[in-house]
Design a protein around this motif. Structure first.
Motif, PDB file in Angstrom:
ATOM      1  N   ASN A  71      70.628  24.959  22.975  1.00 36.21           N
ATOM      2  CA  ASN A  71      69.474  24.947  22.077  1.00 36.21           C
ATOM      3  C   ASN A  71      68.409  25.909  22.587  1.00 36.21           C
ATOM      4  OD1 ASN A  71      70.530  22.906  20.438  1.00 36.21           O
ATOM      5  ND2 ASN A  71      69.653  21.312  21.723  1.00 36.21           N
ATOM      6  N   LEU A  72      67.790  26.622  21.670  1.00 38.45           N
ATOM      7  CA  LEU A  72      66.628  27.446  21.995  1.00 38.45           C
ATOM      8  C   LEU A  72      65.411  26.769  21.386  1.00 38.45           C
ATOM      9  CD1 LEU A  72      65.426  30.059  23.219  1.00 38.45           C
ATOM     10  CD2 LEU A  72      65.759  31.121  20.966  1.00 38.45           C
ATOM     11  N   THR A  73      64.461  26.427  22.240  1.00 44.52           N
ATOM     12  CA  THR A  73      63.228  25.796  21.772  1.00 44.52           C
ATOM     13  C   THR A  73      62.051  26.623  22.268  1.00 44.52           C
ATOM     14  OG1 THR A  73      63.080  24.373  23.730  1.00 44.52           O
ATOM     15  CG2 THR A  73      64.253  23.481  21.817  1.00 44.52           C
ATOM     16  N   TYR A  74      60.870  26.221  21.837  1.00 39.41           N
ATOM     17  CA  TYR A  74      59.663  26.875  22.316  1.00 39.41           C
ATOM     18  C   TYR A  74      58.569  25.834  22.487  1.00 39.41           C
ATOM     19  CZ  TYR A  74      57.694  26.469  17.637  1.00 39.41           C
ATOM     20  OH  TYR A  74      57.206  25.975  16.460  1.00 39.41           O
ATOM     21  N   VAL A  75      57.639  26.114  23.374  1.00 40.02           N
ATOM     22  CA  VAL A  75      56.441  25.299  23.533  1.00 40.02           C
ATOM     23  C   VAL A  75      55.248  26.244  23.525  1.00 40.02           C
ATOM     24  CG1 VAL A  75      57.505  23.362  24.749  1.00 40.02           C
ATOM     25  CG2 VAL A  75      56.642  25.282  26.045  1.00 40.02           C
ATOM     26  N   ILE A  76      54.152  25.744  22.976  1.00 45.14           N
ATOM     27  CA  ILE A  76      52.938  26.548  22.841  1.00 45.14           C
ATOM     28  C   ILE A  76      51.760  25.806  23.436  1.00 45.14           C
ATOM     29  CG2 ILE A  76      51.229  27.309  21.129  1.00 45.14           C
ATOM     30  CD1 ILE A  76      53.461  28.381  19.468  1.00 45.14           C
ATOM     31  N   ASP A  77      50.922  26.553  24.129  1.00 46.98           N
ATOM     32  CA  ASP A  77      49.621  26.068  24.584  1.00 46.98           C
ATOM     33  C   ASP A  77      48.602  27.068  24.051  1.00 46.98           C
ATOM     34  OD1 ASP A  77      47.280  25.338  25.834  1.00 46.98           O
ATOM     35  OD2 ASP A  77      48.017  25.612  27.873  1.00 46.98           O
ATOM     36  N   ASP A  78      47.885  26.662  23.009  1.00 43.46           N
ATOM     37  CA  ASP A  78      46.930  27.586  22.406  1.00 43.46           C
ATOM     38  C   ASP A  78      45.482  27.239  22.756  1.00 43.46           C
ATOM     39  OD1 ASP A  78      46.684  25.345  20.849  1.00 43.46           O
ATOM     40  OD2 ASP A  78      47.103  26.338  18.952  1.00 43.46           O
ATOM     41  N   THR A  79      45.291  26.641  23.915  1.00 42.88           N
ATOM     42  CA  THR A  79      43.941  26.304  24.357  1.00 42.88           C
ATOM     43  C   THR A  79      43.289  27.454  25.127  1.00 42.88           C
ATOM     44  OG1 THR A  79      44.790  25.285  26.386  1.00 42.88           O
ATOM     45  CG2 THR A  79      44.462  23.838  24.478  1.00 42.88           C
ATOM     46  N   ASN A  80      44.010  28.555  25.307  1.00 47.12           N
ATOM     47  CA  ASN A  80      43.485  29.720  26.017  1.00 47.12           C
ATOM     48  C   ASN A  80      43.159  30.825  25.020  1.00 47.12           C
ATOM     49  OD1 ASN A  80      44.132  28.766  28.831  1.00 47.12           O
ATOM     50  ND2 ASN A  80      46.164  28.716  27.908  1.00 47.12           N
ATOM     51  N   GLU A  81      42.401  31.830  25.491  1.00 48.32           N
ATOM     52  CA  GLU A  81      42.086  32.981  24.637  1.00 48.32           C
ATOM     53  C   GLU A  81      43.377  33.665  24.178  1.00 48.32           C
ATOM     54  OE1 GLU A  81      40.148  37.419  25.004  1.00 48.32           O
ATOM     55  OE2 GLU A  81      39.466  35.882  26.388  1.00 48.32           O
ATOM     56  N   LYS A  82      44.296  33.838  25.122  1.00 51.10           N
ATOM     57  CA  LYS A  82      45.633  34.348  24.812  1.00 51.10           C
ATOM     58  C   LYS A  82      46.549  33.134  24.841  1.00 51.10           C
ATOM     59  CE  LYS A  82      44.474  38.434  27.340  1.00 51.10           C
ATOM     60  NZ  LYS A  82      44.245  38.683  28.730  1.00 51.10           N
ATOM     61  N   SER A  83      47.032  32.742  23.687  1.00 43.69           N
ATOM     62  CA  SER A  83      47.882  31.556  23.608  1.00 43.69           C
ATOM     63  C   SER A  83      49.157  31.770  24.407  1.00 43.69           C
ATOM     64  CB  SER A  83      48.222  31.251  22.156  1.00 43.69           C
ATOM     65  OG  SER A  83      47.055  30.967  21.417  1.00 43.69           O
TER      66      SER A  83
END
Length: 140
Positions: A71-83
């Motif tokens: 499986n290919l998944t992704y996680v995001i942390d968009d709490t920074n200026e550059k997500s």
């Protein structure tokens, strides 16, 4: 004056709601070109990812590596200026992580996603280095 109050309140409400700058969504199918090759990345709501470049597929239904379902998944942390975004390759039957590709992304004024990934090691990029960066346009 009291008859104008509801009208004034309504106008102020519309102005405030209309001025809220909605952040573009990372979800959907994106298309980009890098080194003359056109590729696609699909990011879904469940955290699943699919990448197609030069006819080669990474992720998606039935994807296998060396005969093992992956499986290919992704996680995001968009709490920074550059997500931050990480693409994660795992064996489908467990939590064994095979590969993690760290990256950063942002949206430009046109709503395009600017994506920079580090394919070499586990360090997250800190800037949008030209050779590792692609501009993705939403196609779906």
């Amino acid at each position: 004056m009291s008859k104008l109050f509801p009208y004034i309140f309504f106008c102020i409400f519309i102005l405030i709601v209309g001025c809220v700058d909605e952040k573009p969504s990372h979800l959907g199918m994106w298309q980009g070109e890098q080194n003359g090759d056109i590729g696609f990345i699909k990011l879904d709501e469940s955290g699943g990812a699919y990448i197609l470049v030069k006819g080669d597929t990474l992720g998606g239904d039935g994807f296998e590596m060396e005969g093992n379902p992956v499986n290919l998944t992704y996680v995001i942390d968009d709490t920074n200026e550059k997500s931050h975004i990480d693409f994660i390759l795992k064996l489908a039957d467990g939590d064994i992580e095979l590969l993690r590709i760290p990256g950063i992304f942002k949206f430009n004024s046109s709503g395009d996603m600017i994506l920079c990934l580090n394919y070499n090691d586990s360090r997250r990029p800190t800037t949008f280095v030209k050779m590792d960066t692609v501009v993705l346009k939403k196609v779906q």
